[in-house]
Design a protein around this motif. Structure first.
Motif, PDB file in Angstrom:
ATOM      1  N   GLY A 135       0.790  -1.220   0.000  1.00  9.32           N
ATOM      2  CA  GLY A 135       0.000   0.000   0.000  1.00  9.32           C
ATOM      3  C   GLY A 135       0.819   1.264   0.000  1.00  9.32           C
ATOM      4  N   GLY A 136       2.008   1.238  -0.606  1.00  8.90           N
ATOM      5  CA  GLY A 136       2.851   2.426  -0.668  1.00  8.90           C
ATOM      6  C   GLY A 136       3.739   2.623   0.538  1.00  8.90           C
ATOM      7  N   THR A 137       3.778   1.657   1.478  1.00  6.87           N
ATOM      8  CA  THR A 137       4.651   1.728   2.646  1.00  6.87           C
ATOM      9  C   THR A 137       5.646   0.576   2.591  1.00  6.87           C
ATOM     10  OG1 THR A 137       3.118   0.403   3.977  1.00  6.87           O
ATOM     11  CG2 THR A 137       2.822   2.797   3.999  1.00  6.87           C
ATOM     12  N   THR A 138       6.468   0.481   3.597  1.00 11.23           N
ATOM     13  CA  THR A 138       7.412  -0.633   3.664  1.00 11.23           C
ATOM     14  C   THR A 138       6.688  -1.900   4.106  1.00 11.23           C
ATOM     15  OG1 THR A 138       7.983  -0.129   5.962  1.00 11.23           O
ATOM     16  CG2 THR A 138       9.263   0.973   4.229  1.00 11.23           C
ATOM     17  N   PRO A 139       7.181  -3.076   3.750  1.00  7.33           N
ATOM     18  CA  PRO A 139       6.516  -4.320   4.185  1.00  7.33           C
ATOM     19  C   PRO A 139       6.426  -4.467   5.698  1.00  7.33           C
ATOM     20  CG  PRO A 139       8.025  -4.753   2.365  1.00  7.33           C
ATOM     21  CD  PRO A 139       8.252  -3.331   2.779  1.00  7.33           C
ATOM     22  N   SER A 140       7.453  -4.053   6.430  1.00  8.64           N
ATOM     23  CA  SER A 140       7.397  -4.183   7.898  1.00  8.64           C
ATOM     24  C   SER A 140       6.338  -3.260   8.486  1.00  8.64           C
ATOM     25  CB  SER A 140       8.768  -3.857   8.494  1.00  8.64           C
ATOM     26  OG  SER A 140       9.741  -4.771   8.033  1.00  8.64           O
ATOM     27  N   GLU A 141       6.240  -2.015   7.985  1.00 15.83           N
ATOM     28  CA  GLU A 141       5.223  -1.103   8.471  1.00 15.83           C
ATOM     29  C   GLU A 141       3.823  -1.615   8.171  1.00 15.83           C
ATOM     30  OE1 GLU A 141       3.496   2.100  10.306  1.00 15.83           O
ATOM     31  OE2 GLU A 141       5.615   1.485  10.307  1.00 15.83           O
ATOM     32  N   ALA A 142       3.624  -2.166   6.990  1.00 17.01           N
ATOM     33  CA  ALA A 142       2.316  -2.739   6.648  1.00 17.01           C
ATOM     34  C   ALA A 142       1.992  -3.935   7.522  1.00 17.01           C
ATOM     35  CB  ALA A 142       2.301  -3.136   5.175  1.00 17.01           C
ATOM     36  N   HIS A 143       2.990  -4.729   7.859  1.00 20.04           N
ATOM     37  CA  HIS A 143       2.755  -5.890   8.715  1.00 20.04           C
ATOM     38  C   HIS A 143       2.321  -5.450  10.112  1.00 20.04           C
ATOM     39  CE1 HIS A 143       3.352 -10.190   9.697  1.00 20.04           C
ATOM     40  NE2 HIS A 143       3.733  -9.733  10.884  1.00 20.04           N
ATOM     41  N   ARG A 144       3.004  -4.448  10.667  1.00 17.64           N
ATOM     42  CA  ARG A 144       2.638  -3.967  12.000  1.00 17.64           C
ATOM     43  C   ARG A 144       1.246  -3.340  11.987  1.00 17.64           C
ATOM     44  NH1 ARG A 144       8.145  -2.340  11.994  1.00 17.64           N
ATOM     45  NH2 ARG A 144       7.506  -0.260  11.296  1.00 17.64           N
ATOM     46  N   ARG A 145       0.921  -2.582  10.961  1.00 19.04           N
ATOM     47  CA  ARG A 145      -0.391  -1.945  10.897  1.00 19.04           C
ATOM     48  C   ARG A 145      -1.514  -2.974  10.810  1.00 19.04           C
ATOM     49  NH1 ARG A 145       0.113   0.436   6.384  1.00 19.04           N
ATOM     50  NH2 ARG A 145      -1.371  -0.808   5.165  1.00 19.04           N
ATOM     51  N   LEU A 146      -1.294  -4.014  10.024  1.00 26.48           N
ATOM     52  CA  LEU A 146      -2.339  -5.030   9.865  1.00 26.48           C
ATOM     53  C   LEU A 146      -2.489  -5.876  11.113  1.00 26.48           C
ATOM     54  CD1 LEU A 146      -1.694  -6.197   6.202  1.00 26.48           C
ATOM     55  CD2 LEU A 146      -3.449  -4.658   7.052  1.00 26.48           C
ATOM     56  N   GLU A 147      -1.407  -6.107  11.833  1.00 24.95           N
ATOM     57  CA  GLU A 147      -1.532  -6.861  13.080  1.00 24.95           C
ATOM     58  C   GLU A 147      -2.285  -6.064  14.135  1.00 24.95           C
ATOM     59  OE1 GLU A 147       2.360  -8.082  14.268  1.00 24.95           O
ATOM     60  OE2 GLU A 147       2.198 -10.003  13.219  1.00 24.95           O
ATOM     61  N   MET A 148      -2.100  -4.746  14.170  1.00 23.96           N
ATOM     62  CA  MET A 148      -2.825  -3.903  15.127  1.00 23.96           C
ATOM     63  C   MET A 148      -4.295  -3.763  14.736  1.00 23.96           C
ATOM     64  SD  MET A 148       0.020  -0.913  15.732  1.00 23.96           S
ATOM     65  CE  MET A 148      -1.107   0.044  16.731  1.00 23.96           C
ATOM     66  N   GLN A 149      -4.601  -3.783  13.449  1.00 23.64           N
ATOM     67  CA  GLN A 149      -5.979  -3.656  12.983  1.00 23.64           C
ATOM     68  C   GLN A 149      -6.396  -4.954  12.307  1.00 23.64           C
ATOM     69  OE1 GLN A 149      -6.087  -0.243  10.425  1.00 23.64           O
ATOM     70  NE2 GLN A 149      -5.451   1.175  12.013  1.00 23.64           N
ATOM     71  N   SER A 150      -6.350  -6.020  13.039  1.00 25.12           N
ATOM     72  CA  SER A 150      -6.665  -7.325  12.461  1.00 25.12           C
ATOM     73  C   SER A 150      -8.134  -7.447  12.082  1.00 25.12           C
ATOM     74  CB  SER A 150      -6.304  -8.430  13.459  1.00 25.12           C
ATOM     75  OG  SER A 150      -7.022  -8.229  14.676  1.00 25.12           O
ATOM     76  N   HIS A 151      -9.018  -6.579  12.680  1.00 27.70           N
ATOM     77  CA  HIS A 151     -10.430  -6.658  12.354  1.00 27.70           C
ATOM     78  C   HIS A 151     -10.769  -5.935  11.063  1.00 27.70           C
ATOM     79  CE1 HIS A 151      -9.858  -2.758  14.290  1.00 27.70           C
ATOM     80  NE2 HIS A 151     -10.971  -2.359  13.673  1.00 27.70           N
TER      81      HIS A 151
END
Length: 526
Positions: A179-195
């Protein structure tokens, strides 16, 4: 060998991380200083949701194309998945390499409760994300700092270079999949907003299938593949539709701009001149040229033989270049030659006339010299260089005659002459054209100086004759010229008996009117 079915089925869209992992290996262009036969391979494990590389390792193999030991692959997967919070159902997708098709790897997949998936044979697009990621990483290793060393004595330098490149990929590389960010940042964001599912583009791997209706895609995906978790938020569906509409509008605007640029370029770029047809006088002038001292004997003989075949058969230059000695000998003996057409890939028969047979017999020396070293006329030249070989030698000839002379000019002249005496359908079948429109392009009649003089003499030869208006149709002279432009099968109609004698006696050029069959008797007609 154990093969899993293709459970992923090219659905490279996953809403949550730690759901699908793809893996692949690649060879590294590095040599071992002490063991020349030893090769090096890198193995990457990628999270399909964000593109993050969760596991990597460089292995030493017994050869450049040897596979990685399966136990090493299992150990790398164990270390990569040990720190992940895996769901009840997740997939491990690979290709059908020997390291993944082993029994040890299959037992490991079943042991951790994963769903094994493998690409179809000879289909690298079934593992497109892993292939593209490895290609990018490999390009960065070869082109950017730190680069791979060309030769090593141990795995340490290679592992360090790969580790730095993977760290840059996960923490600094802006990925479209993330989504235009780094893979690690996207991974952390998706884990925090898993819903909540990310704003992703539901696009097929080959790029030709777009799902604008999120609910339809979600229903179908969950029915076929329960591991695909997609949010049912209405807001997400609206955002997804809007983003796709904006994306397609941008693409359409870009295409319109490119089309406008191409239209301007097409007007500014000058068109190449048409190839002029080569007449018989040009061929005779070429054959009478002596061999220059700097010109070797073989190219000179090869050029003479090729020009003769081009002039009298109407074949294409590449078809002439692929001719063999036995084909030319059989053409002299049988009167035809069978050639595989380069465009249609079909066999076409070119008819050889008696004059062509005679010329080929006279070129016996050329044939012996050309086929003494090679089995084909063009020798070892590829099609592009063979055309250049002929055009370079025809360029000074064209400058001498003031025309654009190329190797295809002889085929143009051959078809032009046939179109003057034969229907276009017959000419198309004779020269091997599928469509008569291709044959009509060759309808360019440009006579040279000698032929022009001959045509003018044929038109203006003999005294001018005038015809009596009352003369019958049998005594009318033909209005068509008696020369090369006359149609085949048409002859000048003969005058009535005694017409020439009456013209000479009266000294005039007008023929007398035919005697009337009416006899007058007192003003009445019997």
């Amino acid at each position: 060998m154990h093969i899993f079915p293709n459970e992923l089925d090219n659905r490279n869209v996953v809403a949550l991380p730690n759901t699908v992992f793809v893996a692949d290996s690649t060879s590294l262009p590095v040599k071992h200083r002490k063991k020349p036969l030893t090769g090096f391979k890198a193995l990457l494990i990628i999270d399909l949701a964000t593109g993050e590389i969760v596991g990597h390792r460089v292995f030493c193999t017994k050869g450049p194309r040897a596979s990685i030991p399966s136990r090493r692959v299992v150990q790398l997967f164990q270390r990569a998945l040990a720190t992940k919070q895996l769901p009840e159902q997740f997939i491990i997708h690979t290709d059908r390499g020997p390291e993944f098709a082993s029994q040890a790897f299959a037992d490991f997949v079943r042991q951790i409760g994963a769903i094994g998936s493998m690409s179809n044979p000879q289909r690298p697009t079934d593992n497109a994300v892993a292939e593209r990621t490895i290609r990018t990483i490999k390009h960065q290793l070869l082109e950017h700092t730190p680069t791979l060393p060309t030769a090593v004595s141990a795995l340490g330098p290679l592992q360090i270079a790969l580790e730095k490149r993977i760290t840059f990929w996960n923490t600094q590389f802006m990925s479209r999949r993330a989504g235009g960010t780094t893979p690690s940042e996207a991974h952390r964001r998706l884990e925090m907003q898993s819903h909540k599912a990310p704003d992703i583009q539901l696009t097929h791997a080959n790029g030709d299938r777009h799902h604008t209706d999120l609910q339809t895609f979600k229903t179908k995906a969950i029915a076929e593949h329960p591991y695909l978790i997609i949010s049912e938020t209405r807001l997400l569906a609206q955002n997804l539709a809007n983003s796709q509409a904006q994306r397609f509008a941008a693409i359409e605007e870009k295409l319109d701009r490119l089309l406008a640029q191409n239209k301007k370029l097409s007007k500014s770029v000058p068109k190449l001149p048409l190839r002029d047809p080569a007449s018989g006088s040009i061929y005779e002038w070429i054959m009478n040229l002596p061999r220059e001292p700097r010109c070797k004997r073989l190219p000179y003989m090869r050029f003479r033989l090729a020009i003769t075949l081009l002039r009298f058969t109407g074949m294409r230059a590449n078809e002439v270049g692929n001719l063999q000695r036995q084909q030319i000998d059989s053409a002299v003996r049988l009167g035809h030659i069978d050639v595989r057409v380069t465009k249609t890939k079909q066999v076409h028969r070119y008819v050889i006339n008696p004059s062509m047979k005679k010329r080929l017999r006279n070129l016996e020396v050329e044939r012996d010299i050309v086929f003494a070293q090679h089995d084909r006329i063009k020798g070892t030249l590829n099609p592009k260089n063979w055309i250049a070989f002929l055009n370079i030698r025809l360029k000074p000839v064209g400058q001498h005659f003031g025309i654009n002379l190329k190797s295809h000019s002889f085929r143009t002249g051959f078809i032009t002459q046939l179109l003057r005496i034969c229907p276009v359908q017959h000419v198309a079948s004779m020269v091997g054209h599928r469509d008569v429109r291709s044959t009509q392009v060759y309808n360019r009649f440009v006579p040279d100086r000698t032929e022009t003089h001959r045509l003018l003499e044929a038109i203006h030869s003999g005294p001018e004759e005038s015809v009596d208006p009352n003369a019958s149709e049998s005594t009318m002279p033909s209005e068509e010229p008696d020369g090369p432009l006359a149609d085949a099968g048409k002859t000048r109609p003969k005058r009535a008996p005694g017409t020439e004698r009456r013209i000479r006696q009266k000294g005039g050029s007008r023929a007398p009117a035919r005697r009337s069959n009416k006899r007058s008797t007192g003003g009445k007609v019997r």
